[in-house]
Write a protein that holds these residues in place. Structure first.
Motif: not given
Length: 238
Positions: A53-72
């Motif tokens: 679930d820690h990996h899943l939480a990180r993936l959801r964070t990445i998706a949310a930050l990408l939506e907010r305009g952050h780059t990889l």
């Protein structure tokens, strides 16, 4: 059943395809994130990779930050700052949280980004971690003070850069430490060490009153300077 066995059974694990499906991303994207070191390595069991679930939480964070305009690249730098920060236990020892009257706030990384839209950079996150304003708790971030969080975000919304807010906070910390030393010595010398907690509200009242009067003096001085600048020079006498 032993407590550790019960906890072990509550940990959910995912194969690669299952994790990608739960996160709503293609498997190739998941593997790309792994290659970019945005995800921690999975647990290996032979040829099978197991995520949790820690990996899943990180993936959801990445998706949310990408939506907010952050780059990889920016997310990778934020992740590095996040993972190198103090955890809550270390911060408690450093700041003496047990004595504090402040209310900590638990936030996801994307919620923190929402508080300071466009201002959550690796540099600002590192400065916040260094100041002890935020700490790491698993997949979450804990801000040590609801009041400081609200004031900082209000200043940023008014147009003050977060970096300037944090630098001011660092300077205020120095003065606050000096004032705390003054009152600690005053009370310990003339009453007792045991009275520090009981009389702390008196010290806070003095500091608030003095700050209010200092701000009044600054405002009056600024108004006087503006009035003088607006006056037309008098005509020379004949």
């Amino acid at each position: 059943m032993a407590k550790d066995e019960t906890q072990a059974k509550t940990v959910r694990e995912y194969r690669t395809e299952e994790l990608a499906r739960a996160a709503g991303i293609p498997v190739r994207t998941l593997r790309f994130y792994r290659e970019r070191k945005l995800l921690a390595p999975p647990r290996r069991e032979g040829r099978i990779a197991w995520y949790d679930d820690h990996h899943l939480a990180r993936l959801r964070t990445i998706a949310a930050l990408l939506e907010r305009g952050h780059t990889l690249g920016g997310i990778a730098e934020l992740t590095a700052a996040f993972e190198n920060g103090r955890d809550v236990g270390q911060l408690g020892e450093l700041l003496g949280i047990g004595w504090s009257e402040e209310t900590p706030v638990r936030l996801t990384p994307e919620a923190l980004a929402d508080y300071f839209e466009g201002e959550v950079t690796p540099e600002n996150l590192a400065a916040s971690l260094d100041l002890g304003y935020v700490a790491v708790d698993g997949d979450a971030i804990v801000h040590v003070s609801r009041r400081l969080l609200d004031v900082s975000s209000a200043l940023v919304r008014e147009g003050v850069p977060l970096a300037a807010v944090l630098e001011t906070g660092r300077r205020v910390r120095e003065h606050a430490d000096a004032m705390a030393l003054l009152f600690t010595e005053l009370i310990s010398t003339h009453i007792s060490q045991d009275a520090l907690t009981r009389l702390r509200p008196l010290a806070k009242s003095v500091v608030e009153a003095e700050l209010t009067m200092a701000m009044d003096r600054r405002l009056a001085s600024a108004a006087g300077s503006a009035g003088s600048a607006g006056q037309e020079p008098s005509a020379p006498s004949s």
